[in-house]
Write a protein that holds these residues in place. Structure first.
Motif, PDB file in Angstrom:
ATOM      1  N   LYS A  34      -3.231 -11.615  -5.845  1.00 34.44           N
ATOM      2  CA  LYS A  34      -3.608 -12.884  -5.232  1.00 34.44           C
ATOM      3  C   LYS A  34      -4.169 -12.698  -3.819  1.00 34.44           C
ATOM      4  N   ARG A  35      -3.807 -11.572  -3.187  1.00 38.00           N
ATOM      5  CA  ARG A  35      -4.328 -11.355  -1.833  1.00 38.00           C
ATOM      6  C   ARG A  35      -5.833 -11.105  -1.835  1.00 38.00           C
ATOM      7  N   LEU A  36      -6.354 -10.689  -3.007  1.00 36.26           N
ATOM      8  CA  LEU A  36      -7.806 -10.514  -3.086  1.00 36.26           C
ATOM      9  C   LEU A  36      -8.507 -11.847  -2.877  1.00 36.26           C
ATOM     10  N   LEU A  37      -7.872 -12.914  -3.368  1.00 34.76           N
ATOM     11  CA  LEU A  37      -8.459 -14.242  -3.183  1.00 34.76           C
ATOM     12  C   LEU A  37      -8.358 -14.659  -1.722  1.00 34.76           C
TER      13      LEU A  37
ATOM     14  N   LEU B 294     -20.710 -10.529   4.760  1.00 33.23           N
ATOM     15  CA  LEU B 294     -22.088 -10.848   5.167  1.00 33.23           C
ATOM     16  C   LEU B 294     -22.828 -11.571   4.048  1.00 33.23           C
ATOM     17  N   ARG B 295     -22.520 -11.161   2.803  1.00 34.12           N
ATOM     18  CA  ARG B 295     -23.192 -11.803   1.665  1.00 34.12           C
ATOM     19  C   ARG B 295     -22.740 -13.250   1.481  1.00 34.12           C
ATOM     20  N   GLN B 296     -21.650 -13.620   2.102  1.00 32.34           N
ATOM     21  CA  GLN B 296     -21.170 -14.997   1.950  1.00 32.34           C
ATOM     22  C   GLN B 296     -21.873 -15.963   2.893  1.00 32.34           C
ATOM     23  N   GLN B 297     -22.601 -15.424   3.837  1.00 29.05           N
ATOM     24  CA  GLN B 297     -23.188 -16.302   4.848  1.00 29.05           C
ATOM     25  C   GLN B 297     -24.303 -17.152   4.262  1.00 29.05           C
ATOM     26  N   ARG B 298     -24.322 -18.416   4.635  1.00 30.98           N
ATOM     27  CA  ARG B 298     -25.394 -19.327   4.225  1.00 30.98           C
ATOM     28  C   ARG B 298     -25.954 -19.948   5.487  1.00 30.98           C
ATOM     29  N   PRO B 299     -27.260 -19.964   5.689  1.00 31.77           N
ATOM     30  CA  PRO B 299     -28.267 -19.349   4.810  1.00 31.77           C
ATOM     31  C   PRO B 299     -28.074 -17.848   4.686  1.00 31.77           C
ATOM     32  N   ARG B 300     -28.599 -17.331   3.590  1.00 30.45           N
ATOM     33  CA  ARG B 300     -28.353 -15.929   3.275  1.00 30.45           C
ATOM     34  C   ARG B 300     -28.956 -14.992   4.318  1.00 30.45           C
ATOM     35  N   MET B 301     -28.197 -13.934   4.559  1.00 30.59           N
ATOM     36  CA  MET B 301     -28.688 -12.893   5.460  1.00 30.59           C
ATOM     37  C   MET B 301     -29.593 -11.967   4.645  1.00 30.59           C
ATOM     38  N   PRO B 302     -30.723 -11.523   5.198  1.00 34.31           N
ATOM     39  CA  PRO B 302     -31.609 -10.618   4.440  1.00 34.31           C
ATOM     40  C   PRO B 302     -30.870  -9.357   4.010  1.00 34.31           C
TER      41      PRO B 302
ATOM     42  N   ASP C 158     -10.872 -15.248   3.456  1.00 34.69           N
ATOM     43  CA  ASP C 158     -10.913 -14.780   4.830  1.00 34.69           C
ATOM     44  C   ASP C 158     -12.324 -14.331   5.205  1.00 34.69           C
ATOM     45  N   LEU C 159     -13.044 -13.804   4.196  1.00 34.08           N
ATOM     46  CA  LEU C 159     -14.393 -13.306   4.470  1.00 34.08           C
ATOM     47  C   LEU C 159     -15.444 -14.392   4.284  1.00 34.08           C
ATOM     48  N   GLY C 160     -14.997 -15.630   4.148  1.00 34.85           N
ATOM     49  CA  GLY C 160     -15.957 -16.731   4.177  1.00 34.85           C
ATOM     50  C   GLY C 160     -16.337 -17.291   2.822  1.00 34.85           C
ATOM     51  N   THR C 161     -15.540 -17.019   1.777  1.00 32.61           N
ATOM     52  CA  THR C 161     -15.907 -17.483   0.444  1.00 32.61           C
ATOM     53  C   THR C 161     -15.154 -18.753   0.080  1.00 32.61           C
ATOM     54  N   PRO C 162     -15.872 -19.824  -0.216  1.00 28.54           N
ATOM     55  CA  PRO C 162     -15.168 -21.020  -0.689  1.00 28.54           C
ATOM     56  C   PRO C 162     -14.567 -20.762  -2.065  1.00 28.54           C
ATOM     57  N   PRO C 163     -13.534 -21.531  -2.448  1.00 30.31           N
ATOM     58  CA  PRO C 163     -12.767 -21.234  -3.670  1.00 30.31           C
ATOM     59  C   PRO C 163     -13.621 -21.049  -4.923  1.00 30.31           C
ATOM     60  N   TRP C 164     -14.583 -21.960  -5.160  1.00 36.63           N
ATOM     61  CA  TRP C 164     -15.341 -21.848  -6.415  1.00 36.63           C
ATOM     62  C   TRP C 164     -16.139 -20.566  -6.462  1.00 36.63           C
ATOM     63  N   ARG C 165     -16.607 -20.142  -5.277  1.00 38.54           N
ATOM     64  CA  ARG C 165     -17.399 -18.923  -5.259  1.00 38.54           C
ATOM     65  C   ARG C 165     -16.502 -17.700  -5.420  1.00 38.54           C
ATOM     66  N   SER C 166     -15.296 -17.766  -4.870  1.00 33.44           N
ATOM     67  CA  SER C 166     -14.424 -16.608  -5.028  1.00 33.44           C
ATOM     68  C   SER C 166     -13.950 -16.501  -6.464  1.00 33.44           C
ATOM     69  N   PHE C 167     -13.945 -17.636  -7.190  1.00 37.97           N
ATOM     70  CA  PHE C 167     -13.649 -17.554  -8.622  1.00 37.97           C
ATOM     71  C   PHE C 167     -14.723 -16.719  -9.320  1.00 37.97           C
ATOM     72  N   LEU C 168     -15.971 -17.023  -9.007  1.00 39.41           N
ATOM     73  CA  LEU C 168     -17.068 -16.307  -9.670  1.00 39.41           C
ATOM     74  C   LEU C 168     -17.146 -14.852  -9.250  1.00 39.41           C
ATOM     75  N   GLN C 169     -16.811 -14.604  -7.954  1.00 33.94           N
ATOM     76  CA  GLN C 169     -17.021 -13.258  -7.435  1.00 33.94           C
ATOM     77  C   GLN C 169     -15.817 -12.347  -7.624  1.00 33.94           C
ATOM     78  N   ILE C 170     -14.627 -12.936  -7.624  1.00 40.04           N
ATOM     79  CA  ILE C 170     -13.421 -12.107  -7.672  1.00 40.04           C
ATOM     80  C   ILE C 170     -12.641 -12.344  -8.962  1.00 40.04           C
ATOM     81  N   THR C 171     -12.192 -13.578  -9.170  1.00 36.46           N
ATOM     82  CA  THR C 171     -11.305 -13.848 -10.296  1.00 36.46           C
ATOM     83  C   THR C 171     -11.977 -13.514 -11.620  1.00 36.46           C
ATOM     84  N   LEU C 172     -13.160 -14.044 -11.821  1.00 37.20           N
ATOM     85  CA  LEU C 172     -13.836 -13.850 -13.103  1.00 37.20           C
ATOM     86  C   LEU C 172     -14.118 -12.371 -13.393  1.00 37.20           C
ATOM     87  N   PRO C 173     -14.767 -11.657 -12.449  1.00 42.97           N
ATOM     88  CA  PRO C 173     -15.020 -10.238 -12.758  1.00 42.97           C
ATOM     89  C   PRO C 173     -13.737  -9.457 -13.003  1.00 42.97           C
ATOM     90  N   LEU C 174     -12.681  -9.758 -12.239  1.00 43.90           N
ATOM     91  CA  LEU C 174     -11.460  -8.979 -12.401  1.00 43.90           C
ATOM     92  C   LEU C 174     -10.696  -9.377 -13.653  1.00 43.90           C
TER      93      LEU C 174
END
Lengths: 384, 386, 285
Positions: C175-178, B117-125, C183-199
């Motif tokens: 790698k399945r975390l990526l 849900l947090r990935q949605q753009r525009p952002r969901m409240p 799958d949950l809607g994250t483009p690659p650059w964002r999944s780097f910031l959200q998954i790869t970098l923190p982990l």
């Protein structure tokens, strides 16, 4: 070969050594970066069984430990010594008198012979670390044949604690192509550093010479520990610092590739650079500067005392000493030795400057070495 | 990207025949290996479809092409009639429950669930996200576990977190990659019931990949059986059990005796075939089958029954003389292994109740295997899979 | 005679305990005692109790300032270079080249840092890179004996120490975390910031810590590439112990350095607790 806690690999050490032997690193720098006071034996003496055993005198033992400066001996002489007396020489090389002093002070150095510079001897005597020599065991030491200037520091309160080895000076090396001529005064040296030679001048990473020459600039004694004199020197050094190329005793590489034009310089380095690059000259500061003399001495706790006397006596044999001088190229104070050396060596103005050039030079004093204010001044200068 | 929100009102979603996703002659080649070979399949909106097959059969490749982790080397993948072959995974309106769950170890349970849900753009409240997360956690009965760390959760709980993380996004299709593989048997059957209930209540299309035939039979509206990169047969569990087109399917779904025979006559949906021992039987045939031809007949062990040698036969029943080699009592039924004269080994399962009434048989006894008319199935002529 | 579990554990830990006591605690205690003493008239240590040495610490302000700016700066620069390299090695390189490339990262370590730094003297000296720049009209660029040269030297010298912990963290990243993120809607650059970098943070923190602590004590590279003009705490200590032989003051400087390091390590353990998401990632250092 001992292997006590070296911070540098054996291979790297050998490479550094080669570089040193080719003359592109000064001895102090070399030891500063490789050993930091860790004694390094460079003679292969760890296998006494391989040494020829003939003529071994039982009372000498089979080994003697010499603490000295790097590249300051002819290794062939040690082989001859081993052949004659069945005693092999383990050589430890050091970077500064301070380091040598620290090691002996700490106790258990294991050294039998070491090579202090003139100004350090008083300190060793005061600290009760060396004792008067039994000259009867050094028949090759003939006081009459030595220039007294280079022998006097070995005698304290009428007792001979050390006998002379070699001497030399601390002057100015300049690249005449860049400086437009000879630089033979500390005035030009320090003023030029802030002017026409901006960013091209090097001073030693060594308080004795750097502060000493700054004092000479003002007409003070090289050895002054007077607070107001030192304040002058500090002001000059701090003023010059931003304009310096480097504060380093490893001045040969920078001089050789043209990055630095002017540097404080010891005799041997000046000779080496001049030989390879004639445009690099060496001159003594006409206001003054340092003249020094190295000596052989025996620590009080020397484990092989008799072998130590035998070694000193052997090295002072004029024939042996002449070979030494040919190998390391430093001037000798013994005229019996000079009689054996080739003319061109004796005529070299770098090695044997004219008497009037030597006249204003001063020997370093004991207090110059140990004065805490000078040490602290140098540290402030470097960390400024 | 946007994931079109789906109404959770099941009745509006499930329309028979409505295709939500489709493989159109889809192939996937990895170097020399053809992992998926011209797959053609329509997935119906709201159904529970399983890809079933042994490992390496291509079922996971099919699922990954649907998710967008692999793109087909030939053919297309459609979702809602749009070709998504070139659409990256993060832009597809599908979500997956991974085999080992692939939960984010650096996030809490609630953060994991809210991730999509947090990935949605525009952002969901934020408040809306929190509410949806809480609802999803409630759906999988983990409402009190939101602040927990992933590694504080048991395997079964992690599985439900993974499920919540996927369904919270209301995907058009929920993909499940062997989700029960890591669970023990008891938990697995519990989860199967929960999953089914969930699927009914959400009305989302579920696509499951499994190698466990019982799981597939228990849960699926339809099963797509795969082998060697191809689709062997698609159908309802009953359909696949009763009317396997190939030996591969017949073997994979339940147990089957396969007998070689000569098909001599086809009449409507029944045929006449002569077995290797010369006895004629009357199995079912697929529509359009023709005679005469060599054929394979599949017959389930529980369809056959046993009678003492020489006992009278019911009308229209064929009898194969055989010797019992093994007898295994399995509670609700007894499994007999026999060698039929002129045919070879066969298996017959006799229900406990029938054995009680008619009596059992001993090993080494000579018996008759009874084959009622209209049972057994002549496998399809074209079915060469496996 | 039966040995209890407890006794066995005590027995097994004894060598390590003695080792630490002899080689870590004892010298530290000596340094601490020395730091309250005085310099003896001919150098070395003279017993006493005075805070004079600590009061004199401001005279080494420049050394502390240089160290405390260049060490973090060097750490950050090493990180910025090491991370993409480690990322490439761990996640992008064809496995068959991986070993070779990893070896190439280590190869410089086979030669002493001293020799490698000397190579930089040539490269940064007047006949090296500045001569090359002069070809393009950039006259009289000074590189050697500047803070820049020191920074370059330390980044160069410590890069492998930064690359490896990050590489290990990225290598064991599931790698399945990526895929899950995608799958949950994250483009690659964002999944780097959200998954790869923190982990990969445990690796980043470990590498940074290693490099930072070593840089804090560094003296060789500043003395070689800084021409004595870029002075670190390490240089101050070398001078105090070996040149001016003021062991008391040198000890006070050492104590100050240890205190700074302890504070850094404390901050580090705070951070690792925050980022050490899963239990098996925490114990990297």
């Amino acid at each position: 070969m001992t292997d006590d806690s070296k911070p540098i690999s054996r291979k790297a050490f050998i490479e550094e050594l080669r570089r040193y032997q080719k003359g592109s690193v000064t001895r102090r720098h070399f030891l500063g970066v490789t050993g930091l006071g860790t004694a390094m034996a460079v003679m292969g003496g760890s296998m006494p069984a391989l040494l020829p055993g003939r003529a071994r005198a039982a009372d000498l033992g089979n080994r003697v430990v010499l603490a000295t400066w790097p590249n300051y001996h002819d290794p062939a002489n040690f082989d001859d010594f081993a052949d004659k007396f069945g005693v092999y020489t383990q050589v430890n090389v050091f970077g500064s008198n301070e380091e040598m002093l620290a090691k002996i002070q700490a106790g258990g150095s294991g050294w039998d012979v070491f090579v202090p510079t003139n100004y350090a001897i008083q300190t060793y005597v005061d600290a009760d670390l060396i004792e008067p020599l039994d000259l009867s065991k050094i028949p090759n030491y003939d006081p009459a044949s030595f220039d007294p200037r280079f022998a006097v520091a070995g005698t304290i309160d009428g007792k001979v604690y050390a006998v002379p080895k070699n001497w030399g000076t601390t002057g100015i090396a300049f690249n005449s192509k860049k400086t437009g001529g000879v630089v033979d005064s500390w005035k030009t040296f320090f003023d030029g550093a802030r002017d026409q030679f901006d960013g091209r001048v090097m001073v030693h990473d060594y308080q004795l010479t750097t502060i000493g020459n700054a004092l000479v600039y003002f007409g003070h004694s090289f050895n002054s520990v007077d607070p107001s004199d030192l304040a002058d020197a500090e002001k000059l050094l701090l003023d010059v610092k931003p304009h310096l190329y480097a504060i380093s005793s490893d001045y040969q590489p920078a001089m050789r590739n043209g990055d630095a034009w002017l540097t404080m310089c010891w005799t041997g380095d000046g000779k080496q650079m001049h030989t390879d690059m004639p445009e690099i000259g060496f001159a003594l500061g006409k206001e003054g500067g340092e003249i020094w003399s190295d000596y052989y001495a025996i620590p009080k706790d020397a484990p092989h005392r008799e072998a130590a006397y035998a070694l000193i006596n052997f090295l002072l044999d004029p024939q042996v000493n002449a070979k030494e001088a040919l190998a390391h190229g430093y001037p000798v104070a013994d005229k019996r030795v000079n009689d054996l050396l080739p003319e061109e060596l004796l005529d070299d103005p770098i090695l044997y400057p004219a008497a009037e050039a030597l006249a204003p030079l001063e020997f370093g004093a004991a207090v110059t070495l140990t004065d805490p204010n000078r040490a602290e001044l140098m540290a402030r200068f470097k960390s400024a | 990207m946007t994931k079109e929100p789906l109404s959770t009102d099941a009745t509006t979603q499930v329309r028979a025949g409505d295709t939500i996703a489709e493989f159109v002659s889809t192939s996937k080649q990895y170097g020399a290996v053809l992992a998926a070979d011209r797959l053609s399949l329509r997935i119906r909106r709201g159904e529970f479809l399983s890809f079933l097959g042994p490992s390496g059969c291509g079922k996971t490749t099919a699922l990954r092409m649907l998710a967008g982790f692999e793109s087909p080397t030939d053919g297309g993948v459609l979702i809602d009639r749009k070709d998504v072959s070139k659409v990256p995974a993060y832009k597809r309106p599908v979500n997956m429950v991974f085999q080992q769950y692939a939960l984010f170890p650096h996030m809490t349970v609630a953060q994991n669930v809210g991730y999509g849900l947090r990935q949605q753009r525009p952002r969901m409240p934020k408040a809306e996200i929190a509410a949806k997360v809480q609802k999803a956690l409630a759906t999988v009965r983990l409402e009190a576990f939101g602040p927990r760390r992933i590694w504080e959760m048991s395997g079964g709980q992690q599985q439900r977190v993974a499920l919540a993380r996927a369904i919270v996004n209301e995907p058009k299709i929920l993909l499940l990659d062997e989700p029960m593989a890591a669970l023990d048997a008891k938990l697995r059957s519990e989860m199967q019931h929960e999953l089914l209930a969930l699927q009914r209540s959400l009305g989302i299309t579920f696509v499951l990949v499994t190698h466990d035939q019982e799981e597939a039979l228990a849960m699926s509206d339809r099963i797509c059986i795969m082998g060697k990169g191809r689709i062997a047969q698609v159908g309802t569990p009953q359909d696949l059990y009763d009317r396997p087109r190939s030996r591969y399917v017949a073997d994979f779904v339940g147990k089957a005796n396969i007998l070689e025979a000569q098909l001599t006559r086809v009449q409507g949906d029944t045929g006449t075939a002569t077995l290797a021992n010369g006895i004629a039987v009357h199995p079912q045939v697929f529509a359009g089958d023709t005679a005469p031809r060599k054929a394979e007949i599949a017959i389930r062990p529980e369809v056959l029954s046993l009678a003492a040698a020489g006992a009278p036969l019911p009308e229209g029943t064929a009898a194969l003389p055989a010797r019992i080699t093994h007898r295994t009592f399995l509670g609700d039924h007894t499994e007999y292994l026999l060698v039929a004269e002129g045919i070879g080994p066969l298996q017959v399962n006799v229900p406990r109740q029938a054995e009680r009434v008619l009596g059992g048989h001993d090993v080494e006894a000579m018996v008759q295997i009874l084959w009622p008319a209209g049972t057994g199935l002549v496998l399809a002529a074209e079915a060469t899979t496996a | 005679m039966a040995i209890t579990r407890r006794q066995a554990r005590a027995l097994l830990l004894t060598p390590a305990g003695l080792w630490y006591a002899a080689l870590l605690l004892l010298p530290l205690a000596v340094v601490l005692i020395f730091s309250f003493g005085e310099r003896s008239p001919i150098g070395g240590y003279a017993p006493g109790f005075t805070l004079e040495q600590y009061a004199n610490l401001p005279s080494r302000f420049a050394a502390f300032r240089n160290t405390l700016t260049l060490a973090p700066l060097g750490t950050v620069a090493a990180l910025l270079i090491a991370y993409p390299l480690a990322y490439f090695l761990a996640l992008r390189v064809d496995p068959k080249w991986k070993t070779l490339l990893l070896v190439l990262v280590i190869v410089p370590f086979w030669t002493s840092i001293l020799i490698r730094s000397y190579a930089w003297i040539f490269l940064l000296g007047g006949k090296g890179i500045p001569a090359l720049l002069a070809q393009f009209g950039l006259e009289d660029i000074r590189l050697l004996n500047t803070p820049f040269a020191v920074l370059l030297g330390i980044v160069y010298g410590y890069l492998p120490l930064m690359v490896f912990p990050i590489y290990v963290a990225l290598e064991k990243l599931d790698k399945r975390l990526l895929e899950a993120a995608a799958d949950l809607g994250t483009p690659p650059w964002r999944s780097f910031l959200q998954i790869t970098l923190p982990l990969s943070m445990p690796g980043v923190l470990t590498g940074s810590m290693l490099v930072f602590i070593l840089l804090m004590g560094e003296f060789l590279i500043p003395s070689i590439l800084g021409g004595g003009k870029v002075f670190f705490i390490g240089n101050a200590m070398v001078d105090l112990f070996l040149q001016s032989r003021n062991w008391a003051f040198g000890s006070a400087v050492a104590v100050a350095l240890v205190v700074i390091m302890l504070i850094t390590v404390a901050i580090y353990s705070r951070l690792i607790k925050r980022f050490g998401a899963s239990r098996d990632d925490v114990g990297l250092m």
